[in-house]
Motif scaffolding. Structure first.
Motif, PDB file in Angstrom:
ATOM      1  N   PHE A  98       1.005  -1.166   0.106  1.00  0.00           N
ATOM      2  CA  PHE A  98      -0.099  -0.026   0.174  1.00  0.00           C
ATOM      3  C   PHE A  98       0.927   1.410   0.196  1.00  0.00           C
ATOM      4  O   PHE A  98       1.732   1.422   0.698  1.00  0.00           O
ATOM      5  CB  PHE A  98      -0.915   0.082   1.233  1.00  0.00           C
ATOM      6  N   ARG A 129     -11.529   7.694   3.407  1.00  0.00           N
ATOM      7  CA  ARG A 129     -12.470   6.730   4.365  1.00  0.00           C
ATOM      8  C   ARG A 129     -11.691   5.717   3.853  1.00  0.00           C
ATOM      9  O   ARG A 129     -11.189   4.291   4.856  1.00  0.00           O
ATOM     10  CB  ARG A 129     -13.386   6.683   4.408  1.00  0.00           C
ATOM     11  N   VAL A 130     -11.147   4.947   2.233  1.00  0.00           N
ATOM     12  CA  VAL A 130     -10.481   3.593   2.774  1.00  0.00           C
ATOM     13  C   VAL A 130      -8.743   4.075   3.361  1.00  0.00           C
ATOM     14  O   VAL A 130      -8.619   2.904   3.431  1.00  0.00           O
ATOM     15  CB  VAL A 130     -10.615   3.517   0.826  1.00  0.00           C
ATOM     16  N   LEU A 148      -9.303   3.574   6.917  1.00  0.00           N
ATOM     17  CA  LEU A 148      -9.606   1.673   6.930  1.00  0.00           C
ATOM     18  C   LEU A 148      -7.668   1.476   6.796  1.00  0.00           C
ATOM     19  O   LEU A 148      -7.412   0.188   7.036  1.00  0.00           O
ATOM     20  CB  LEU A 148      -9.985   1.576   6.082  1.00  0.00           C
ATOM     21  N   GLU A 149      -7.287   1.499   5.889  1.00  0.00           N
ATOM     22  CA  GLU A 149      -6.230   0.741   5.173  1.00  0.00           C
ATOM     23  C   GLU A 149      -5.187   0.919   5.820  1.00  0.00           C
ATOM     24  O   GLU A 149      -3.832   0.366   6.458  1.00  0.00           O
ATOM     25  CB  GLU A 149      -5.156   1.117   4.048  1.00  0.00           C
ATOM     26  N   ASP A 159      -5.472   1.100   9.289  1.00  0.00           N
ATOM     27  CA  ASP A 159      -6.292   0.226  10.616  1.00  0.00           C
ATOM     28  C   ASP A 159      -7.119   1.859  11.518  1.00  0.00           C
ATOM     29  O   ASP A 159      -6.576   1.409  12.450  1.00  0.00           O
ATOM     30  CB  ASP A 159      -4.581  -0.243  11.223  1.00  0.00           C
ATOM     31  N   LEU A 171     -12.897   0.329  11.805  1.00  0.00           N
ATOM     32  CA  LEU A 171     -13.880   1.085  11.206  1.00  0.00           C
ATOM     33  C   LEU A 171     -15.473   1.956  11.736  1.00  0.00           C
ATOM     34  O   LEU A 171     -15.106   3.202  10.633  1.00  0.00           O
ATOM     35  CB  LEU A 171     -15.490  -0.073  10.647  1.00  0.00           C
ATOM     36  N   ARG A 208     -16.248   5.808  10.200  1.00  0.00           N
ATOM     37  CA  ARG A 208     -17.197   6.739   9.178  1.00  0.00           C
ATOM     38  C   ARG A 208     -17.354   7.596  10.335  1.00  0.00           C
ATOM     39  O   ARG A 208     -17.811   8.540   9.073  1.00  0.00           O
ATOM     40  CB  ARG A 208     -17.777   5.836   9.854  1.00  0.00           C
ATOM     41  N   THR A 215      -1.505  -2.406  15.782  1.00  0.00           N
ATOM     42  CA  THR A 215      -2.780  -2.445  16.187  1.00  0.00           C
ATOM     43  C   THR A 215      -3.964  -2.717  14.667  1.00  0.00           C
ATOM     44  O   THR A 215      -3.888  -1.946  14.489  1.00  0.00           O
ATOM     45  CB  THR A 215      -3.569  -2.194  17.951  1.00  0.00           C
ATOM     46  N   GLY A 216      -4.149  -3.066  14.602  1.00  0.00           N
ATOM     47  CA  GLY A 216      -6.105  -3.330  13.403  1.00  0.00           C
ATOM     48  C   GLY A 216      -6.839  -3.129  14.008  1.00  0.00           C
ATOM     49  O   GLY A 216      -7.035  -1.985  14.923  1.00  0.00           O
ATOM     50  N   GLN A 217      -7.875  -3.936  13.178  1.00  0.00           N
ATOM     51  CA  GLN A 217      -9.113  -3.246  13.782  1.00  0.00           C
ATOM     52  C   GLN A 217      -9.978  -3.439  15.135  1.00  0.00           C
ATOM     53  O   GLN A 217     -10.738  -2.878  15.969  1.00  0.00           O
ATOM     54  CB  GLN A 217     -10.303  -3.694  12.549  1.00  0.00           C
ATOM     55  N   VAL A 218      -9.347  -4.348  15.950  1.00  0.00           N
ATOM     56  CA  VAL A 218      -9.066  -4.691  17.176  1.00  0.00           C
ATOM     57  C   VAL A 218      -8.987  -3.861  18.446  1.00  0.00           C
ATOM     58  O   VAL A 218      -9.848  -3.692  19.256  1.00  0.00           O
ATOM     59  CB  VAL A 218      -8.513  -6.033  18.071  1.00  0.00           C
ATOM     60  N   GLY A 256       3.940   0.964  10.206  1.00  0.00           N
ATOM     61  CA  GLY A 256       2.498   1.260  10.704  1.00  0.00           C
ATOM     62  C   GLY A 256       1.771   2.276  10.509  1.00  0.00           C
ATOM     63  O   GLY A 256       2.585   3.255  10.589  1.00  0.00           O
ATOM     64  N   ASP A 293     -10.054  -6.855  10.074  1.00  0.00           N
ATOM     65  CA  ASP A 293      -8.771  -6.638   9.388  1.00  0.00           C
ATOM     66  C   ASP A 293      -8.221  -7.341   7.597  1.00  0.00           C
ATOM     67  O   ASP A 293      -7.143  -7.680   7.589  1.00  0.00           O
ATOM     68  CB  ASP A 293      -7.654  -7.169  10.538  1.00  0.00           C
ATOM     69  N   VAL A 334      -9.255  -3.673   2.390  1.00  0.00           N
ATOM     70  CA  VAL A 334     -10.004  -3.139   1.812  1.00  0.00           C
ATOM     71  C   VAL A 334     -10.358  -3.936   0.490  1.00  0.00           C
ATOM     72  O   VAL A 334     -10.628  -3.831  -0.046  1.00  0.00           O
ATOM     73  CB  VAL A 334      -9.163  -1.772   1.585  1.00  0.00           C
ATOM     74  N   THR A 372      -3.344  -9.330  16.034  1.00  0.00           N
ATOM     75  CA  THR A 372      -3.938  -8.142  16.859  1.00  0.00           C
ATOM     76  C   THR A 372      -2.866  -7.008  15.272  1.00  0.00           C
ATOM     77  O   THR A 372      -4.046  -6.089  15.825  1.00  0.00           O
ATOM     78  CB  THR A 372      -4.373  -7.961  18.279  1.00  0.00           C
ATOM     79  N   THR A 373      -2.448  -7.581  15.040  1.00  0.00           N
ATOM     80  CA  THR A 373      -2.180  -6.198  13.863  1.00  0.00           C
ATOM     81  C   THR A 373      -3.076  -6.540  12.702  1.00  0.00           C
ATOM     82  O   THR A 373      -3.264  -7.199  12.387  1.00  0.00           O
ATOM     83  CB  THR A 373      -0.584  -7.430  13.649  1.00  0.00           C
ATOM     84  N   GLY A 374      -2.969  -4.327  12.218  1.00  0.00           N
ATOM     85  CA  GLY A 374      -3.638  -4.703  11.159  1.00  0.00           C
ATOM     86  C   GLY A 374      -2.918  -5.269   9.631  1.00  0.00           C
ATOM     87  O   GLY A 374      -2.080  -6.080   9.780  1.00  0.00           O
ATOM     88  N   GLN A 375      -3.558  -3.739   8.806  1.00  0.00           N
ATOM     89  CA  GLN A 375      -2.523  -4.485   7.696  1.00  0.00           C
ATOM     90  C   GLN A 375      -1.225  -4.292   7.948  1.00  0.00           C
ATOM     91  O   GLN A 375      -0.352  -4.569   6.537  1.00  0.00           O
ATOM     92  CB  GLN A 375      -3.159  -3.382   6.435  1.00  0.00           C
ATOM     93  N   ASN A 376      -0.597  -3.762   8.627  1.00  0.00           N
ATOM     94  CA  ASN A 376       1.236  -3.527   8.415  1.00  0.00           C
ATOM     95  C   ASN A 376       1.353  -5.274   8.739  1.00  0.00           C
ATOM     96  O   ASN A 376       2.801  -4.737   8.311  1.00  0.00           O
ATOM     97  CB  ASN A 376       1.252  -3.323   9.938  1.00  0.00           C
TER      98      ASN A 376
END
Lengths: 503, 378
Positions: free
Chosen positions: A2, A35-36, A39-40, A42, A45, A49, A226-229, A255, B121, B124, B303-307
């Motif tokens: 990305f 927005r995208v 989200l990318e 992390d 959501l 929004r 950390t991601g969505q969690v 990150g 996660d 997109v 727990t890591t996201g897109q990284n």
């Protein structure tokens, strides 16, 4: 891979800036991309929004001032909203540790960096705030976790509570409290075991510890990757234990730190610190402006300026500036620039902080350019006599051979260096003329001088940043590099000047 | 297979949000069905009989507005029911046997499905692709939550199937397994668990505690070694991990060990200096065995996201990663990024970590993973 968030957004707004005015449709298109991108990066959501909605509400109905492009207008709105969400009340990095002994409780998931952060924070409190700190590990589960904190304590010269095997977390916490009171410590830090926010018994344990010591600060340590969690983690920890602040770790990684936004939006608690490396002093206060700026593709300019201020003496910069204005740029100047770049964290460090340069630095990595080139170039300059340094045009074949030999390099390397010096001198001349002094002076003082500091925040204003100028600067860097990949080092200083120009 | 159950329970629990989200999405559209064409709504009648069928064919009279929308359903932005497929609707409704809310698959719904996947996660790009695959040929059809879950699970399982492969064991001894990853991803714990499993399988295992950087990392691994009954080679803190790896190779060869597990210090993938240190470890062990390391495992934190994508890309490029282990799947993290990873890199996923105990390491099962991720009850 990305693009990072800043690149992505700058792409979006670039497209936008080519259109005429800020219509509803413009805002919508841009915000969809935002927005995208979020989200990318992390950002969770629901947070993404809400954020986009808030921006949309603010953006629609705004009239576009003549002097800025629609893109800049949206950037400004997004930037302001980002800062708004990221900024907490009160000073970041300030901890409530007034009445001694003040307990600080560190909580978080496994592997988020609690123990390391505990060590870093203890070191900071000791050295910067002059506090006497006691650290205690309540991690009775992970093998050697207590040992880890003890070793860290030794390394940074902070006392740790002696390890007594067989105690439970509450007992250790009470013992820490007792020892802190008796020993006259200002602060005692309780490093807890990593736990999942859904592990009920472990969460109960932490509640018991909290009730036993009544911490002044409860810091949630969260991995910046950390991601969505992130949302769930923050909600659960805040709901059950009640946190007073957040520490984001591993922000030195690549990150995109969307977790920062999620954490702030969900808990409403301030992000106090960010962890920026494995060393024990790699802990900085969280600065929303800086993070928001970074997200928006303005690079971490504040950090760059600060670093520059640390390393570059104002006088020297003043002198250089005068010379540049006159269009003089010899080997001594070049050497100075190269050395400064190394001091400021090398090519990668500097490029990473420059807006829109993320891609460049990736390309340069790809081309195998690194800081050794800088060192080699300095070696070449050091192999010259004083006269040669001041007047590089006198170099002919025999001198060149001698210099290359002295530096342990080839004559071709020296030729590249000479070419670069010529290009830079040309650039400086142009700049001097174009800016009629004033602009260059401002740019230089902003970049290097301490006096120029008040101007910088204004210069940082997204509304004033022209993405095209950024692009141009990036192109300059690119062209400087073109055809001579070994000469990456050359590209940056013109880039730096280009960077000043866009103001 | 207690692990499976445990994992599944946990994963199922973790995906409850996804499930709720799906129900919400379907109901949102379902309500419109009720309002606009109540006689076609199967959820109102517990046992739908064929009687509504002719009524529905004559449906245009309560809702004449629908008629013009029918010829170009793809352009219709509103999630209105497509009344032109009564037969399918009735068939599906009849089979379900209990009140099921359905909703036509349209752009709006697809977008919301995408978001749900993103919330796990998945990223997109991958979420877009998965939903696009589901939508293909099904656009405009009435679907229930259960059907959507089934579709999602099948699609995810299809993507994951080729990458679910256990750690290959070669006849060559010692087989060298290098374990790498970012800080705090769970490398040391994973090594402890792996060692215990191989030991239980009758292999002789040697561990090299190559994390000479972090305080007490060596002690941590020693305790795992004791638990697993496996010797752990150590070096003092701050010493060169490459030299330890070399010594460990020598020892493993001398003792005729089947497996040598080499731990490494955590490193962020953008730290060129640390990645070079890793490359040096590889260079040095190749002096002993030019084919080593036979496996390089990258340990990823769920727990890591897109990284995680960047981690895999860089570690694959610089350390030649041959397989993945995902840890901390016992939390609420859904590990959806694994789908993105499988989609993009196709690296085998050898195992998943589901807890802190020594036996909390399970093989990766794509179907169960997909079912758990989507909340599908099998």
């Amino acid at each position: 891979m990305f693009e990072n968030l800043s690149e992505r957004l700058s792409g979006v707004f670039d497209r936008l800036s080519k259109q005429g005015a800020l219509s509803d449709e413009d805002v919508k298109t841009a915000l969809r991309e935002v927005r995208v991108a979020l989200l990318e990066a992390d950002v969770s959501l629901p947070v993404a929004r809400d954020f986009v909605k808030a921006v949309q509400d603010k953006a629609t109905g705004q009239t576009v001032t003549r002097s800025v492009t629609p893109g800049q207008q949206v950037v400004k709105i997004v930037h302001d909203e980002l800062v708004h969400v990221l900024a907490g009340e009160g000073e970041p990095g300030e901890l409530k540790i007034d009445n001694a002994p003040a307990p600080i409780l560190m909580v978080g998931l496994q592997g988020s960096g609690k123990t390391t952060t505990t060590g870093k924070l203890a070191k900071r409190l000791t050295e910067k705030n002059g506090k006497r700190v006691l650290m205690a590990s309540l991690d009775i589960y992970r093998p050697a976790a207590m040992e880890q904190l003890r070793v860290l304590g030794q390394q940074i010269g902070v006392d740790t509570l002696p390890i007594v095997p067989g105690e439970n977390a509450v007992q250790i916490a009470k013992r820490a409290k007792q020892q802190a009171t008796l020993g006259g410590y200002d602060v005692y830090m309780l490093d807890t075991a990593g736990r999942l926010q859904i592990a009920q018994t472990l969460m109960q344990e932490i509640e018991d510890v909290r009730d036993a010591v009544n911490p002044r600060e409860t810091l949630l340590v969260v991995d910046g990757l950390t991601g969505q969690v992130a949302v769930e983690v923050a909600e659960e920890f805040d709901g059950k234990i009640g946190i007073s602040g957040v520490v984001l770790t591993r922000m030195d990684g690549d990150g995109r730190g969307g977790a920062a936004l999620s954490m702030r939006a969900v808990t409403g608690k301030p992000i106090k610190f960010v962890g920026l490396g494995e060393k024990m002093d790699a802990l900085e206060t969280f600065e929303p402006d800086r993070i928001a700026g970074r997200i928006l593709g303005m690079g971490d300019i504040v950090a760059l300026v600060e670093k520059a201020q640390d390393t570059i003496e104002a006088e020297q910069a003043e002198r250089m500036m005068k010379r540049f204005q006159k269009g003089r740029f010899n080997m001594n100047d070049l050497k100075m620039q190269l050395e400064q770049m190394i001091k400021m964290g090398g090519m990668e460090g500097v490029m990473g902080m420059m807006p829109g340069m993320g891609k460049m630095s990736k390309q340069m990595q790809g081309a195998g350019i690194d800081d050794t080139v800088l060192k080699q170039q300095i070696a070449l300059i050091q192999s010259m006599t004083k006269m040669e340094r001041a007047n590089p045009q006198i170099l002919q074949a025999s001198r060149k051979k001698r210099i290359a030999k002295g530096a342990g390099l080839e004559v071709s390397d020296l030729n590249k260096l000479l070419k670069m010096q010529r290009q830079m001198a040309d650039m400086m001349k142009k700049m001097g003329k174009m800016g009629k002094g004033g602009m260059l002076k401002q740019a230089m003082s902003g970049m290097f001088g301490k006096g120029g500091m008040p101007d910088v925040p204004a210069g940082m204003d997204p509304g004033q940043m022209d993405p095209k100028a950024l692009e141009q600067a990036a192109k300059q860097l690119g062209s400087g590099k073109g055809g001579m990949p070994g000469l990456g080092g050359s590209s940056l200083p013109p880039g730096l000047s280009g960077f000043g120009k866009k103001k | 297979m207690a692990f499976f159950q445990k994992l599944k329970d946990r994963l199922l629990k973790s995906s409850s949000r996804l499930e709720e989200g799906l129900d919400a999405i379907v109901e949102e559209g379902g309500e419109e069905i009720r309002e606009e064409a109540p006689e076609t709504e199967p959820s109102e009648t517990t046992a739908p009989d064929p009687a509504p069928e002719p009524v529905e064919d004559a449906a245009p009279d309560p809702e004449p507005v629908q008629k013009p929308a029918m010829p170009k359903p793809a352009l219709d932005p509103a999630p209105e029911p497509r009344a032109d497929k009564p037969g399918l609707l009735q068939r599906l409704a009849g089979r379900a046997g209990k009140p099921v809310v359905r909703r036509a698959l349209d752009d709006d719904m697809l977008e919301q499905l995408e978001e749900l996947l993103i919330a796990s996660d998945m990223g997109v790009d991958t979420a877009l692709r998965v939903t696009a695959n589901i939508a293909e040929g099904r656009f405009g059809k009435q679907l229930s939550t259960q059907e959507i879950k089934r579709l999602l699970a099948d699609e995810i399982a299809r993507v994951m199937e080729p990458v679910a492969r256990p750690l290959p064991i070669y006849p060559k001894t010692p087989q060298v397994v290098l374990v790498v990853g970012v800080n705090g991803s769970g490398k040391t714990t994973t090594i402890g668990k792996l060692a215990s499993q191989f030991r239980a399988a009758g292999k002789s295992v040697v561990i090299a505690a190559g994390d000479t950087f972090r305080a007490a990392a060596v002690e941590q691994l020693q305790i795992w070694g004791d638990r697993a009954g496996v010797p752990v080679l150590t070096a003092p803190e701050g010493s060169d991990p490459a030299s330890l790896a070399f010594d460990a190779m020598t020892k493993a060869q001398a003792e005729g060990a089947d497996l040598l597990l080499i731990d490494t210090a955590g490193r962020l993938q953008n730290r060129a200096d640390l990645m070079e240190e890793l490359a040096k470890i590889v260079r040095v062990i190749r002096k002993k065995d030019p084919e080593a390391p036979h496996n390089t495992l990258l340990v990823l934190d769920a727990t890591t996201g897109q990284n995680a994508l960047s981690q895999v890309e860089t570690f694959q490029k610089l350390a030649n990663v041959s397989g993945l282990v995902m840890t901390k799947l016992d939390g609420t993290a859904k590990g959806g990024v694994l789908v993105a990873l499988a989609d993009r890199f196709g690296l085998p996923i050898h195992a998943i970590g589901v807890g802190e105990k020594i036996d909390d390491l399970a093989p990766f099962d794509p179907e169960e993973f997909a079912a758990a991720l989507t909340g599908l009850e099998t």
